[in-house]
Scaffold this active site. Sequence first.
Site, mmCIF file in Angstrom:
data_model
loop_
_atom_site.group_PDB
_atom_site.id
_atom_site.type_symbol
_atom_site.label_atom_id
_atom_site.label_comp_id
_atom_site.label_asym_id
_atom_site.label_seq_id
_atom_site.Cartn_x
_atom_site.Cartn_y
_atom_site.Cartn_z
ATOM 1 N N LEU A 119 0.853 -1.186 0.000
ATOM 2 C CA LEU A 119 0.000 0.000 0.000
ATOM 3 C C LEU A 119 0.887 1.234 0.000
ATOM 4 O O LEU A 119 1.910 1.271 0.694
ATOM 5 C CB LEU A 119 -0.899 0.021 1.246
ATOM 6 C CG LEU A 119 -2.205 -0.759 1.202
ATOM 7 C CD1 LEU A 119 -2.864 -0.754 2.580
ATOM 8 C CD2 LEU A 119 -3.161 -0.193 0.175
ATOM 9 N N ASP A 120 0.503 2.256 -0.777
ATOM 10 C CA ASP A 120 1.246 3.516 -0.758
ATOM 11 C C ASP A 120 1.274 4.076 0.657
ATOM 12 O O ASP A 120 0.374 3.808 1.465
ATOM 13 C CB ASP A 120 0.583 4.543 -1.689
ATOM 14 C CG ASP A 120 0.642 4.115 -3.152
ATOM 15 O OD1 ASP A 120 1.566 3.369 -3.507
ATOM 16 O OD2 ASP A 120 -0.249 4.533 -3.915
ATOM 17 N N SER A 121 2.284 4.892 0.962
ATOM 18 C CA SER A 121 2.382 5.475 2.303
ATOM 19 C C SER A 121 1.165 6.343 2.630
ATOM 20 O O SER A 121 0.762 6.444 3.789
ATOM 21 C CB SER A 121 3.668 6.304 2.424
ATOM 22 O OG SER A 121 3.697 7.327 1.440
#
Length: 349
Positions: A119-121
């Site tokens: 997951l993206d930050s």
Amino acid sequence: MAGAEAAVVVSSLQTNAVPVPETVGTAAATTATSQATAAAAAVAAAATTESEARVSKAAMATKLLSLSGVFAVHKPKGPTSAELLNRLKEKLLAEAGMPSPEWTKRKKQTLKIGHGGTLDSAARGVLVVGIGRGTKMLTSMLSGSKRYIAIGELGKATDTLDSTGKVTEEKPYDKITQEDIEGILQKFTGNIMQVPPLYSALKKDGQRLSTLMKRGEVVEAKPARPVTVYSISLQKFQPPFFTLDVECGGGFYIRSLVSDIGKELSSCANVLELTRTKQGPFTLEEHALPEDKWTIDDIAQSLEHCSSLLPAEMALKKSKPEESNEQVLSCEYITLNETKGEDDVIKAF
């Protein structure tokens, strides 16, 4: 008579004078003995407590090493998936009291722990984690479906395709209606072709595109590739914001979807918020452990519960308990490079 009285008085004085120092000495000795006894008892109690703590830690270490399977954690906004996995690993090591200096010469056992589906930050939601032999199951998690709730913002394009990037373009959106958005969603459903974002974990010459971009190097877009969208629906439209519910397969980028929707509407768009609500059989509400549940016992219970969610051919047999409580844990770092997107990188530690 007077001499006799005097003798009596003297005798009385002598009799009264002698016991006094003896009583004081006895009391002092008793006090010292009591203090020594108390100190010894305290030392013994401390030693017993320390011994019990060591036994307890050894038992927890053995339990940690026996964990095997797949479970899910709740990733908040902020940390990267790799940073979150490190945080989880550190919590488990601390709870098990490992590694400990006095155990360095003893037999070593490796703990493997990894995640599948980055997951993206800036995103939050379900992050699937494999532990022990469960790390071998993570690849199958990549091919499973995922579900997201995405909030897009019309009228702004960014270099990262989300709100963390630099605005690269602005276009009007005031004439876009809910019906306009609903009318184009069918074009993004089914087996479609999608160009991945430049800011991604896809690699060029062994380096991530996102790393090259941050260095200011010129990066060419990767060619469009086939992806699958099982369903997509508009949940809410309050210009310039629109909320999508998307279920898709592996390798699919929500950021690219939102950007492409903006272009299709003769405007532009970026992702404002992104939440993964489901990955494979794991849902955010029912299965994802919050950080206060990142304990050995809670994970063991989650593994037991989640084993029933997996297909029979993926279910793992329960691991046999370790024969010795004196095995120590050393962490192993493994990276399994996949040909899928940033949301589909497996990492194991």
